[in-house]
Design an enzyme around this catalytic site. Sequence first.
Site, mmCIF file in Angstrom:
data_model
loop_
_atom_site.group_PDB
_atom_site.id
_atom_site.type_symbol
_atom_site.label_atom_id
_atom_site.label_comp_id
_atom_site.label_asym_id
_atom_site.label_seq_id
_atom_site.Cartn_x
_atom_site.Cartn_y
_atom_site.Cartn_z
ATOM 1 N N HIS A 171 3.094 2.338 7.374
ATOM 2 C CA HIS A 171 2.942 1.686 5.761
ATOM 3 C C HIS A 171 2.586 0.044 6.159
ATOM 4 O O HIS A 171 2.598 -0.278 5.355
ATOM 5 C CB HIS A 171 4.507 1.729 4.936
ATOM 6 C CG HIS A 171 5.600 0.519 5.262
ATOM 7 N ND1 HIS A 171 6.319 1.601 5.759
ATOM 8 C CD2 HIS A 171 5.719 -0.356 5.450
ATOM 9 C CE1 HIS A 171 7.363 0.667 6.174
ATOM 10 N NE2 HIS A 171 6.555 -1.499 6.201
ATOM 11 N N ASP A 201 6.394 7.454 9.946
ATOM 12 C CA ASP A 201 5.794 5.965 9.134
ATOM 13 C C ASP A 201 5.658 5.308 10.635
ATOM 14 O O ASP A 201 6.383 4.328 10.803
ATOM 15 C CB ASP A 201 6.723 5.848 8.358
ATOM 16 C CG ASP A 201 6.577 3.674 7.302
ATOM 17 O OD1 ASP A 201 5.618 3.880 7.564
ATOM 18 O OD2 ASP A 201 7.810 3.261 7.921
ATOM 19 N N SER A 276 9.689 -4.558 8.583
ATOM 20 C CA SER A 276 9.431 -2.850 9.139
ATOM 21 C C SER A 276 7.989 -3.365 10.449
ATOM 22 O O SER A 276 7.600 -4.089 10.318
ATOM 23 C CB SER A 276 8.260 -3.078 8.107
ATOM 24 O OG SER A 276 9.252 -2.198 7.377
#
Length: 432
Positions: A171, A201, A276
Amino acid sequence: MEYNDWYERYQQYQQQDRQNARPRKPGREKRSVSLTALICCVLATALLAGVAGGFITGAYLNQSRQSVSAAEPLPDAGRADDGAADQPAATQPPSAASSLVQSGSISTYTRAQIIEMAAPSVVGIDVTLPSTGSGFSFGWGYGYGGSTPEASGAGSGVIITSDGYIVTCNHVVENATSILVTLSDDSKHEATIVGTDGRNDLAIIKIEASGLVPATLGDSDMLTVGEDIIAIGNPLGELRGTATGGMVSALNRNMSIEGTNMVLLQHDAAVSPGSSGGGLFNASGSLVGIVNAKASSSSAEGLGFAIPVNSVKQIIDDLINFGYVKGRAYLGVYTQNVTLRSDHGGWGGYFGGTGTSCVQVAQVMAGCAADKAGIQANDLILAVDDVQITSNDTLSSAIGAYNAGDSATLTIQRDGQQMQVTVTFGEYAPEQ
């Protein structure tokens, strides 16, 4: 007394004194002892005394040991003040912990040392994305921008090879038109996407560089709840190299992240948007997780999540070597979410009537598994085996439980009639 008498007596006394002064009968001859002989005598005596003393002491200690071993353990045995500290260090038996430290099985690193080792492997990532017409945030990367031709976002990544391969979250780089990586030495490098895995992911990107410091991949299966960890990332897209400490809060958490079901590590190290793709490191400085999510509720504290590194290793290899994950099941349809209504020709759901949510096939890819099974556009997919399908996310999750070559029974509805078809899944590849 007359003088003559006195003198005569004096002569008698003199004669008696001479007789008393004569040597007596000698005994055995007393010779003088030399210094060398004296020293040898002393040493011989000491040696004999030592041997005798050692024999007596050994017998005594042996008797003492026998008496102690036959007795019950002492209440204070093993305490720090039980006298063991008075023994020479060489005679102390090594503890289990010291043996592990000597063999390298456990770490003696401080947090500062762990960060010093791990930080050079963590990078900042800035991306350019198509504009959405308004400010946005994607996943747990960090998005910013507005109604401009392009928007920007940021995240983190971890170097996994010395020649420039970097793992991050899908993402973070999804749909990016450009990617800029900033290393720990502040140098900047353009990056390209090598492969992505939306199901987990994950993504691999590549920069043209050499001599980089890759992270050491640890064993996330060996983690225990309560174990110390350190997260390093790029929170808010501005604080690259930020390190936060915490512990493993839970293992094998089944989570739904933006509709995707994942099994994650839970930890309480502080992470923020932009973290992230950053690394989660254990007490040995090894990478044990890829940070990808946190609880966003204002009432939640210390609820961070990471992808376990053991589930990443094979994916990394596949993405580098093939650009996709080998062996993934592929149905070959484009679908859309729908809710059944009574005015839709009497449709009724497999698990209920009006109001039931499912997916509708919008397009079938020619030659793929769905096409071979006879699935057509406008069919409703109600179930995969015994799993009810209520959305695109549940369909993707259900198919994800299979590998290429596996078969499943799909319950579909066509023109108001329910039927079952058997599908043998193909293998997903990016061009599909």
